[in-house]
Design an enzyme around this catalytic site. Structure first.
Site, PDB file in Angstrom:
ATOM      1  CE  LYS A  26       6.204  -7.347   8.358  1.00 46.67           C
ATOM      2  NZ  LYS A  26       5.164  -6.768   9.322  1.00 46.67           N
ATOM      3  NE  ARG A  96       8.414  -6.409  11.812  1.00 47.54           N
ATOM      4  CZ  ARG A  96       9.342  -6.422  11.125  1.00 47.54           C
ATOM      5  NH1 ARG A  96      10.636  -6.987  11.196  1.00 47.54           N
ATOM      6  NH2 ARG A  96       9.326  -5.081  10.034  1.00 47.54           N
ATOM      7  N   GLY A 105      -3.903  -2.847   6.946  1.00 44.52           N
ATOM      8  CA  GLY A 105      -5.381  -3.104   7.447  1.00 44.52           C
ATOM      9  C   GLY A 105      -5.074  -4.301   8.656  1.00 44.52           C
ATOM     10  CG  MET A 107      -1.950  -6.382  15.391  1.00 47.99           C
ATOM     11  SD  MET A 107      -1.251  -7.607  16.611  1.00 47.99           S
ATOM     12  CE  MET A 107       0.594  -7.006  16.143  1.00 47.99           C
ATOM     13  NE  ARG A 352       6.831  -3.645   2.100  1.00 44.49           N
ATOM     14  CZ  ARG A 352       6.076  -3.287   2.822  1.00 44.49           C
ATOM     15  NH1 ARG A 352       4.970  -3.902   3.118  1.00 44.49           N
ATOM     16  NH2 ARG A 352       6.050  -2.158   3.455  1.00 44.49           N
ATOM     17  CG  HIS A 468     -26.125   3.629 -18.534  1.00 45.34           C
ATOM     18  ND1 HIS A 468     -25.840   5.144 -18.854  1.00 45.34           N
ATOM     19  CD2 HIS A 468     -26.484   3.167 -19.672  1.00 45.34           C
ATOM     20  CE1 HIS A 468     -26.105   5.452 -20.143  1.00 45.34           C
ATOM     21  NE2 HIS A 468     -26.283   3.921 -20.620  1.00 45.34           N
ATOM     22  NE  ARG A 630     -24.543  -5.804 -32.039  1.00 42.46           N
ATOM     23  CZ  ARG A 630     -24.535  -5.593 -30.549  1.00 42.46           C
ATOM     24  NH1 ARG A 630     -24.253  -6.480 -29.869  1.00 42.46           N
ATOM     25  NH2 ARG A 630     -24.801  -4.460 -30.251  1.00 42.46           N
ATOM     26  CB  SER A 777     -17.981 -12.797 -31.930  1.00 41.53           C
ATOM     27  OG  SER A 777     -17.513 -11.761 -31.168  1.00 41.53           O
ATOM     28  N   GLY A 779     -20.237 -12.936 -26.993  1.00 42.92           N
ATOM     29  CA  GLY A 779     -20.935 -11.671 -26.548  1.00 42.92           C
ATOM     30  C   GLY A 779     -20.906 -11.921 -25.097  1.00 42.92           C
ATOM     31  CB  THR A 780     -18.652 -12.294 -22.301  1.00 45.61           C
ATOM     32  OG1 THR A 780     -18.005 -11.188 -22.567  1.00 45.61           O
ATOM     33  CG2 THR A 780     -17.959 -13.362 -22.961  1.00 45.61           C
ATOM     34  CB  CYS A 844     -17.042  -8.791 -29.273  1.00 48.28           C
ATOM     35  SG  CYS A 844     -18.765  -9.652 -29.347  1.00 48.28           S
ATOM     36  CE1 TYR A 864     -12.610 -11.098 -32.367  1.00 49.56           C
ATOM     37  CE2 TYR A 864     -12.261 -12.446 -33.872  1.00 49.56           C
ATOM     38  CZ  TYR A 864     -12.963 -11.753 -33.281  1.00 49.56           C
ATOM     39  OH  TYR A 864     -14.310 -11.712 -33.585  1.00 49.56           O
TER      40      TYR A 864
HETATM   41  P1  ADP Z   1       4.219  -2.922   8.815  1.00 49.06           P
HETATM   42  O1  ADP Z   1       3.984  -4.460   8.267  1.00 49.06           O
HETATM   43  O2  ADP Z   1       3.191  -2.234   9.268  1.00 49.06           O
HETATM   44  O3  ADP Z   1       5.526  -2.478   8.032  1.00 49.06           O
HETATM   45  P2  ADP Z   1       6.200  -3.998  10.620  1.00 49.06           P
HETATM   46  O4  ADP Z   1       6.326  -5.018  11.262  1.00 49.06           O
HETATM   47  O5  ADP Z   1       7.315  -3.865   9.460  1.00 49.06           O
HETATM   48  O6  ADP Z   1       5.052  -3.631  10.283  1.00 49.06           O
HETATM   49  O7  ADP Z   1       6.787  -2.784  11.687  1.00 49.06           O
HETATM   50  C1  ADP Z   1       6.851  -1.574  11.491  1.00 49.06           C
HETATM   51  C2  ADP Z   1       8.101  -0.818  12.124  1.00 49.06           C
HETATM   52  O8  ADP Z   1       8.463  -1.408  13.464  1.00 49.06           O
HETATM   53  C3  ADP Z   1       9.357  -1.158  11.310  1.00 49.06           C
HETATM   54  O9  ADP Z   1       9.626  -0.424  10.009  1.00 49.06           O
HETATM   55  C4  ADP Z   1      10.555  -1.121  12.339  1.00 49.06           C
HETATM   56  O10 ADP Z   1      10.703   0.297  12.222  1.00 49.06           O
HETATM   57  C5  ADP Z   1       9.831  -1.182  13.520  1.00 49.06           C
HETATM   58  N1  ADP Z   1      10.253  -2.528  13.848  1.00 49.06           N
HETATM   59  C6  ADP Z   1       9.885  -3.546  13.761  1.00 49.06           C
HETATM   60  N2  ADP Z   1      10.404  -4.682  14.352  1.00 49.06           N
HETATM   61  C7  ADP Z   1      11.462  -3.945  14.755  1.00 49.06           C
HETATM   62  C8  ADP Z   1      12.580  -4.636  15.496  1.00 49.06           C
HETATM   63  N3  ADP Z   1      12.873  -5.947  15.760  1.00 49.06           N
HETATM   64  N4  ADP Z   1      13.461  -3.546  15.988  1.00 49.06           N
HETATM   65  C9  ADP Z   1      13.069  -2.305  15.889  1.00 49.06           C
HETATM   66  N5  ADP Z   1      12.224  -1.853  15.071  1.00 49.06           N
HETATM   67  C10 ADP Z   1      11.222  -2.551  14.708  1.00 49.06           C
HETATM   68 MG    MG Z   2     -25.991  -8.955 -27.260  1.00 54.68          MG
HETATM   69 MG    MG Z   3       6.984  -3.023   7.651  1.00 57.30          MG
END
Ligand code: ADP
Ligand code: MG
Ligand code: MG
Length: 891
Positions: A26, A96, A105, A107, A352, A468, A630, A777, A779-780, A844, A864
């Protein structure tokens, strides 16, 4: 002094896209966008190394960090003309997280940081909108309490719902400034009551609280689990982005949204996305309000009546569209964008590479080649080989929206529909009547194979990804869900219990082996599409790869489907399966139980024509391509009757009494069959078995060559060799038969005799074995079992624990253990080729279809890989990627 902080904004940045490791994905991309002159709210990134420092130093922060942050903050204040904690134009921040790779997962983001009882007044005053200020404050308190102080957001939502009910309002946007103000008071009281400490009023304290929370979230259980699943090292750590806020909740000329530069499910080249008016970040994903489509075309396609961004804010839309094009061109890949519009002005908050379906990934790669954006190698590298699984099987139609009644592990991909049966026998009976079935078991075992073969899909309530059921289903290309722990098979009453349903035999269910879901009834599916973009990518892959791709196929059906998937030969034909079919098992049992060599020979004479016709058919289908056969491998007792009834039946058929028969069977019992009387050991005890098999192979080669006009070069593979002398003994028998068949038929035959390398001893003595073996061959599967001393069938119980506790980082039966098993393979290849430089080398085991293992095979120069038919396209692509990586010097 260590540089902990990198700034970005106002057309410049201290870092850039290549600083991902330092700044996280990010942060690196925010910096890159700022340098490109795009409208990015100014901010700073605290490097990921600070996270490692935090953990190495008892959850503290480096001393020099504070000064660097404050300095960067001053620069942001100058850029924005606002002041953090200021009583006039207060600067608010977002905090962020952002690791090297995108990681759900981690923060949750804290927005509107810097608000307190005073700055909220100043913010309202400055914006001329008190409602907006209090809306922002209540959001901040809730997020901060949840993310930093650990007070669940539901407490706050309850209060909000209660207030809305009291006021008779439906939407958050209808709540006035004064009403928000009293909600904020209740929020603050809630925090004091629940946590015994007040909500922090000092913005600087808020900031450090949020920074520490980001670092702590690196070790939260969700993040730890995600890293384990995706092989992300703990040492990477996360960066922290601190950025000035822009406001999508500043009235009806403000909005926030997400967009993809191309459609992520179809790949179509067209801006695609959603937004909400007068909202902040989370509202879009939180599902509180239904988002609107960004483009007019998207709005029409989805039948929405609320206006598109294109109509509603044409100027901001045009700018977003232009930026999307620019970013895609800049990164040469489809981008996933986050943006906010504040009073008509567009701000970019993230870019991204966008996640996409396999189908979209394929189309985007092909289109980008046609557009001249990327070259063929790059297009090949862009498609994730394992994602092809999604394309090679029917999929559940996402529009069907069928309710899920249970779920388990996505053990073998594809969707399948059929009637429930609870045993292999029922499955076979149903198939004979032309009915389609799903075999439902607690677990499966080798005795269920015949039923698994005829089922449309397999569902088990126990077992993991290498159980299995999972392994066999993947091999057969049959959809399978294992370990559906939310469901229960009640064998006594013959019912399957799912979420709110009790299903009987004959009830129809649909399983989705790609998602692990189980649904009631027949859910519509979509058929795979193997031409078009898929065909072009595969063609390119074939032109760059060095290794050939063969298949593991025992039956004509397997061989046909493998050829349609592009297999270039058979790398493993297991002959034992041929003996289970129909009444062959009788002749097989007679052979095993015969008390004299003559008796045994008589039953082998019955088996010979059956084997010959199987091989003839396989050779004919493969039309001159190499076929590795085989020799009989499993311990003989696997073929024998088990229960008394069966024993009596077989005894009667053989004119033996049941007691003698039972004694013979018991005599064949082994304590550890995997390491017992099997493989070439059988061939040495009973050479007449090898002689029958060799004869069947050579006679079939003669017949098939006549039929197709393509010469067949059979490759005969001797299993479980550990000693060179074992191979010598067996080879001698094979050569003798070959000479006999050549004389009898008056034809010249070429053939190869080689060995599996599946015992550490064979790997170590490869130079010696290579004097007799014309190919190896790997046979892992067995090589992994014998190297680790772990039985695969019993491994699930502890390997999962090993993985969870970090003792091993992946299952060695899925991806080759490079350090141990891999080292043996490398060494055997080197030693084998020292003796026989032109020696053909292949693999194989199940690993032959695993992309990481395939890469390894490329690096040690195998000729292969061989895998189950459905994995052939995956292997073709993975082999191409491996060749490209090696060419680029990346592996
Ligand atoms: P995630 O990784 O979960 O996408 P982000 O850090 O991208 O989290 O933040 C989630 C959302 O929070 C962003 O998509 C945006 O809408 C809002 N946000 C983050 N930073 C700003 C900012 N500087 N100004 C306004 N909104 C923000
Ligand atoms: Mg075998
Ligand atoms: Mg985001």
């Amino acid at each position: 002094m260590t540089k902990w902080v990198y700034t970005f904004g106002n057309g410049k940045a201290e870092g850039g896209a290549s600083d991902r490791d330092l700044l996280g994905g990010k942060g690196a991309n925010l910096a890159e966008m700022a340098s490109l002159g795009l409208p990015v709210p100014p901010g700073m990134t605290i490097v990921a190394d600070a996270c490692s420092w935090f953990y190495q130093n008892g959850h503290t922060l480096p001393e020099s960090l504070a000064g660097q942050v404050l300095e960067a903050l001053a620069a942001i204040e100058a850029d924005t003309g606002r002041k953090f904690a200021g009583s006039e134009r207060p600067l608010l921040l977002s905090v962020r997280s952002g690791a090297r790779v995108s990681m759900p997962g981690m923060m949750d983001t804290v927005l509107n940081l810097g608000l307190n009882d005073e700055t909220v007044q100043a913010l309202g005053h400055d914006a001329g909108d008190a409602r907006f200020a209090w809306d922002s404050y209540r959001r901040f308190i809730q997020m901060y309490a949840d993310v930093v102080m650990g007070l669940d957001h539901e407490f706050f939502e309850d209060i909000l719902e209660e207030e809305k009910g009291r006021l008779g309002l439906e939407h958050d946007t209808d709540i006035t400034a004064v009403e928000w103000q009293s909600i904020v008071t209740r929020y603050k009281t809630l925090i004091e009551d629940e946590l015994g400490e007040p909500f922090p009023q000092d913005p600087v304290e808020q900031l450090w609280g949020a920074v520490a929370a980001v670092f702590k979230s690196w070790m939260n259980p969700r993040a730890v689990t995600y890293r384990h699943l995706h092989d992300i090292p703990e040492a990477w750590g996360t960066a922290v982005n601190i950025q000035s806020m822009v406001f999508g909740n500043l009235g009806n000329a403000s909005a926030t949204g997400v967009a993809f530069t191309r459609n992520p499910s179809t790949g179509e080249k067209m801006l695609y996305g959603e937004f909400l008016v007068n909202a902040q970040g989370e509202d879009v994903v939180a599902g509180i309000r239904t988002p609107q489509s960004i483009t007019e075309a998207g709005r029409i396609a989805s039948g929405m009546d609320k206006p598109s961004l294109e109509k509603l804010m044409p100027e901001a839309f045009a700018e977003l569209n232009a930026i999307a094009t620019r970013l895609e061109e800049h990164y040469c890949d489809m981008q996933d964008l986050e943006f906010t519009i504040e009073r008509g002005k567009l701000w970019m908050l993230q870019t991204r590479s966008g996640k996409r379906t396999a189908k979209a990934g394929m189309k985007i790669a092909v289109d980008m080649v046609d557009e001249g954006v990327i070259d063929l190698d790059e297009a090949i590298m862009r498609v994730e080989p394992s994602s092809l699984d999604q394309l090679l099987h029917p999929t559940v139609d996402p529009r069907a929206n069928a309710p899920v009644i249970g779920s388990g592990l996505p053990a073998s991909p594809g969707a399948a529909t059929g009637e429930i049966v609870f045993s292999a026998e029922e499955a076979v009976a149903a198939q004979n009547e032309g009915r389609k079935v799903i075999l439902v078991r607690v677990e499966t075992s080798p005795e269920d194979i015949h039923g698994m073969h005829v089922a449309e899909g397999i569902l088990t309530t126990r077992g993991g990804m290498t159980s299995h059921a999972a392994v066999v289903a993947r091999g057969m290309g049959i959809p399978c869900v294992t370990g559906a722990g939310t469901m229960r098979v009640d064998m006594r009453n013959e019912v399957l219990l799912g979420l709110g349903v009790v299903l009987k035999r004959g009830d129809v269910i649909t399983i989705d082996g790609s998602s692990g879901h189980v649904m009631k009834g027949a859910v519509p599916t979509l058929q795979p599409e193997l031409s078009g973009d898929f065909g072009r990518i595969m063609g390119w892959a074939d032109s760059v790869r060095r290794m050939t791709v063969r298949t593991n196929a025992d039956t004509p059906t397997d061989a046909h489907s493998a050829r349609s998937f592009g297999a270039e030969g058979i790398g493993l034909c297991r002959t034992e399966h041929m003996f289970f079919e129909g009444d062959r098992i009788h002749a097989m049992r007679e052979m095993i139980l015969a008390e004299t060599v003559e008796g045994r020979q008589a039953s082998l004479d019955k088996l010979l024509p059956m084997q010959r016709s199987d091989f003839t058919e396989l050779f004919t289908i493969m039309h001159g391509m190499p076929v590795t056969i085989r020799l009989l491998d499993p311990p003989l007792h696997e073929f024998l009757p088990k229960n008394d009834e069966e024993v009596a039946e077989v005894a009667a058929a053989m004119g033996m009494d049941a007691i003698t028969m039972r004694e013979r069977i018991d005599a064949l019992h082994e304590f550890n069959p995997m390491l017992g009387h099997r493989g070439c050991r059988l061939a040495i005890s009973h050479p007449e078995i090898v002689e029958m098999q060799a004869r069947a192979i050579f006679e079939a080669a003669v017949a098939a060559a006549k039929e197709t006009g393509a010469p067949v070069v059979p490759e005969i593979m001797v299993p479980l060799v550990g000693l060179r002398a074992e191979l010598d003994y067996v080879k001698e028998r094979i050569d003798t038969i070959a000479r006999a068949v050549m004389t009898e038929s008056g034809t010249e035959l070429s053939y190869l005799v080689g060995t599996m390398i599946e015992l550490p001893r064979a790997a170590l003595r490869a130079h010696e074995i290579a004097e007799a073996a014309e190919f190896f061959s790997y046979g892992t599967n067995d090589l992994t079992q014998t190297t680790f001393g772990i039985s695969r069938d019993d491994a699930a119980a502890f390997l999962n624990t090993y993985q969870r506790k970090g003792v091993i980082d992946h299952d060695p039966f899925i991806s080759i253990d490079l350090d141990g098993v891999g080292e043996l393979m490398k060494l055997a290849s080197e030693r084998g080729r020292k003796t026989r430089p032109d020696m053909k080398l292949g693999i194989c085991g199940e690993h032959g279809g695993d992309p990481v293992s395939i890469h390894f095979c490329e690096t040690i120069g195998l000729d292969y890989v061989s895998c189950s038919p459905f994995r052939v396209p995956i292997a073709r692509l993975a082999a191409a990627q491996a060749a490209i990586r090696v060419k680029r010097g990346e592996g």
